[in-house]
Design an enzyme around this catalytic site. Structure first.
Site, PDB file in Angstrom:
ATOM      1  N   GLY A   1       0.834  -1.160   0.073  1.00 29.39           N
ATOM      2  CA  GLY A   1       0.041  -0.130   0.004  1.00 29.39           C
ATOM      3  C   GLY A   1       0.928   1.268   0.024  1.00 29.39           C
TER       4      GLY A   1
ATOM      5  CB  CYS B   1     -20.363 -11.499 -20.605  1.00 29.50           C
ATOM      6  SG  CYS B   1     -22.179 -11.518 -20.805  1.00 29.50           S
TER       7      CYS B   1
ATOM      8  CB  CYS C   1     -21.000  -9.139 -18.103  1.00 27.95           C
ATOM      9  SG  CYS C   1     -21.931 -10.352 -16.874  1.00 27.95           S
TER      10      CYS C   1
ATOM     11  CB  CYS D   1     -25.658 -10.228 -17.305  1.00 24.85           C
ATOM     12  SG  CYS D   1     -24.889 -10.099 -18.980  1.00 24.85           S
TER      13      CYS D   1
END
Ligand SMILES: Nc1ncnc2c1ncn2[C@@H]1O[C@H](COP(=O)(O)OP(=O)(O)OP(=O)(O)O)[C@@H](O)[C@H]1O
Ligand SMILES: [Mg+2]
Lengths: 256, 278
Positions: B31, B270, B264, B239
């Site tokens: 981080g 998808c 999607c 979707c």
């Protein structure tokens, strides 16, 4: 009793020029100390050295911490000093712009210190912010307004609320009423006096306005050319000044 | 132009070593934003020059690269970066998340959970999560160093005060391994839970010259309030193409009469579901 703050030989020079020199004093819990002196006498320099905003060249600033008793603030690590700065200490700047976040709402300004010390409940933070706005006489309906929409006096009161919300024990104020017109000054002074008395705060108030110290300060320190030239109870110093410079200062104000 | 005009993956070895050192430091301090000397790339800033440099430093000849932009492999940005590495590194490419070893992304995390064998490289426009609150770089660095993050919650407070809820929907700030507050790049907050991953995640900001990292299995917590907990928020519909109810959806205008549908955003996810159903 342990002094809240004990200052010894505090000295700060800017290159060859003296900022403040060999300043020593003791501040007792619940006491308000006024620092007066003409422009350039070193008041702000001293205050900033005490509060850790400036690094002095020499001296000690011993603060009676909650956890570990008296400790030299200047020997602390930066994180320790910052923690003090947002818990036990408060600093009220002359210019509210220096002490406020102008793009953050009034509520956010007051809540910041709470969040900085770990508050994570929105409802509680907001309730405390609202409570503090009320205490400094800002209408609750203004809680989501930005300080830029406030008058100078309101901004200064907001700055005070933002500083006092974490229940500090020591408040530094640099000309808290400077730049405000007279009626606004009087109201603000009243408010500060009320808060200081009710919360039992200790405070160091820098000003060149003797009316301010007359109203707020238990004790007075007179500075000239970076040095303390006279100290004593406020009434004593103002009514019976010893140093010729203080006599001049007092008489010039009385005439004005 | 032919591939032989370039060093492998365009950057010279010295530069790649410098970037790898920054990546290693980033992995060691999850981080934390590591400064690096960003190089000019043959594409404009805002086109992922930071991500491209990180990818270049990670690639080996055996890699199989996938590049997505907002979840899709076929947008201009994704296509040109993929072509760039095909030409300069000669690596294999794929659109299949499961088959990729390195995935460079802009603004999404693939729906399919990533594995320990994969590296996800993010393109980052603005790496500093505190930037809009505190413009001074000196001050923000100090705030990170001292873990002085109250201001981050002030921003969330302001959101709730103004909108009744935390309105931040993209680049939602997170705390990494209990220490550094990090901007996960402009991914939708829907993707935030996926930041805790088995894959190595690397973030590259070219213009701002910063690299940071989330190593595998690192704890990543989205900032919130006790009484306003983080909500990744999911669209109410499935979707329209594959029927998925667990994926991030894009709104697509289908005609000029205002007709629209939700599909999607992850095109590979998808397509894979539709293939499996067929
Ligand atoms: N940043 C600085 N650099 C150089 N000299 C400085 C600096 N700040 C203050 N000084 C000098 O230090 C001395 C004390 O200044 P200081 O600001 O502490 O006075 P003051 O009593 O607060 O004055 P005022 O009433 O005008 O606010 C002055 O001679 C001033 O010119
Ligand atoms: Mg001053």
């Amino acid at each position: 009793m342990t002094p809240l703050l004990e200052v010894r030989g505090l000295t700060k020079a800017y290159g060859g020029r003296i900022g403040c020199a060999e300043v020593s004093f003791t501040l007792w819990p619940g006491e308000v100390l006024g620092i007066v002196g003409e422009s350039g006498s070193g008041k702000s320099t001293l205050l900033n050295c005490l509060a850790g905003h400036l690094a002095p060249d020499a001296g000690q600033v011993i603060f009676d911490t909650r956890g570990e008793g008296p400790r030299d603030v200047l020997a602390m690590t930066e994180p320790e000093r910052r923690m003090l700065g947002r818990t036990d200490w408060a600093f009220v700047h002359q210019n509210p712009r220096d002490g406020l976040r102008m793009r953050i709402s009034a509520g956010g300004n007051v809540g910041e210190r709470l969040m900085a010390v770990g508050a994570r409940h929105y409802g509680e933070i907001r309730a405390q912010a609202a409570d503090w706005l009320a205490r400094v006489e800002i209408a609750e309906g203004r809680i989501d307004d930005r300080p830029s929409a406030f008058s100078g006096g309101m901004q200064q009161r907001l700055q005070i609320a933002r500083n006092l919300v974490t229940g500090p024990r020591l408040v530094f104020m640099d000309e808290p009423t400077g730049g405000l017109d007279v009626s606004v000054q009087a109201r603000l002074l009243d408010l500060i006096r009320g808060l200081v008395r009710r919360m039992g705060l200790s405070a160091i108030v820098v000003t060149h306005d003797l009316a301010v110290v007359r109203l707020l300060a238990d004790r007075l320190m007179v500075m000239k050319d970076g040095r303390v030239i006279e100290t004593g109870l406020t009434d004593q110093v103002l009514d019976d000044p010893q140093a010729p410079y203080t006599q001049l200062l007092v008489s010039s104000v009385l005439q004005a | 132009m032919s591939g032989t005009d370039y060093n492998f993956a365009y950057l010279d070895e010295q530069t790649k070593r410098m970037i790898r050192r920054a990546i290693l430091k980033g992995v060691a301090v999850p981080g934390y934003q590591v400064p690096f000397a960003s190089r000019e790339m043959p594409m404009p800033y805002g086109w992922g020059t930071g991500g491209v440099q990180v990818t270049a430093a990670c690639l080996v000849p055996e890699d199989r690269l996938k590049v997505i932009d907002q979840g899709a492999d076929d947008t201009t940005n994704a296509v040109s970066i993929r072509k760039f590495f095909q030409k300069t590194a000669g690596v294999a490419v794929t659109e299949r998340t499961a088959e990729a070893t390195v995935i460079q992304t802009r603004h999404r995390i693939p729906e399919l959970p990533l594995t320990e064998d994969q590296i996800l490289v993010y393109q980052v426009p603005i790496p500093e999560p505190l930037r809009f609150l505190e413009p001074s770089e000196v001050e923000t660095r100090k705030m990170h160093a001292l873990e002085d993050y109250g201001l981050m919650h002030v921003k969330l407070y302001e959101d709730i005060a103004r909108h009744g809820e935390i309105a931040t929907a993209y680049a939602y700030p997170v705390k990494v391994e209990g220490r550094y507050v990090m901007d996960p790049s402009p991914i939708p907050k829907f993707d935030n839970p996926k930041l805790e991953s088995a894959a190595l995640q690397l973030f590259g900001a070219g213009r701002e010259q910063r690299i940071y990292a989330v190593p595998p299995y690192t704890r990543v917590v989205s900032l919130d309030f006790e009484d306003h907990p983080f909500d990744p928020s999911k669209a109410a519909h499935p979707c329209a193409l594959c029927g998925a109810e667990d994926s991030y959806l894009d709104e697509v205008i289908v005609d000029d009469a205002g007709g629209r549908m939700f599909v999607c955003s992850d095109t590979d996810y998808c397509a894979g579901r539709r293939e499996a159903a067929a």
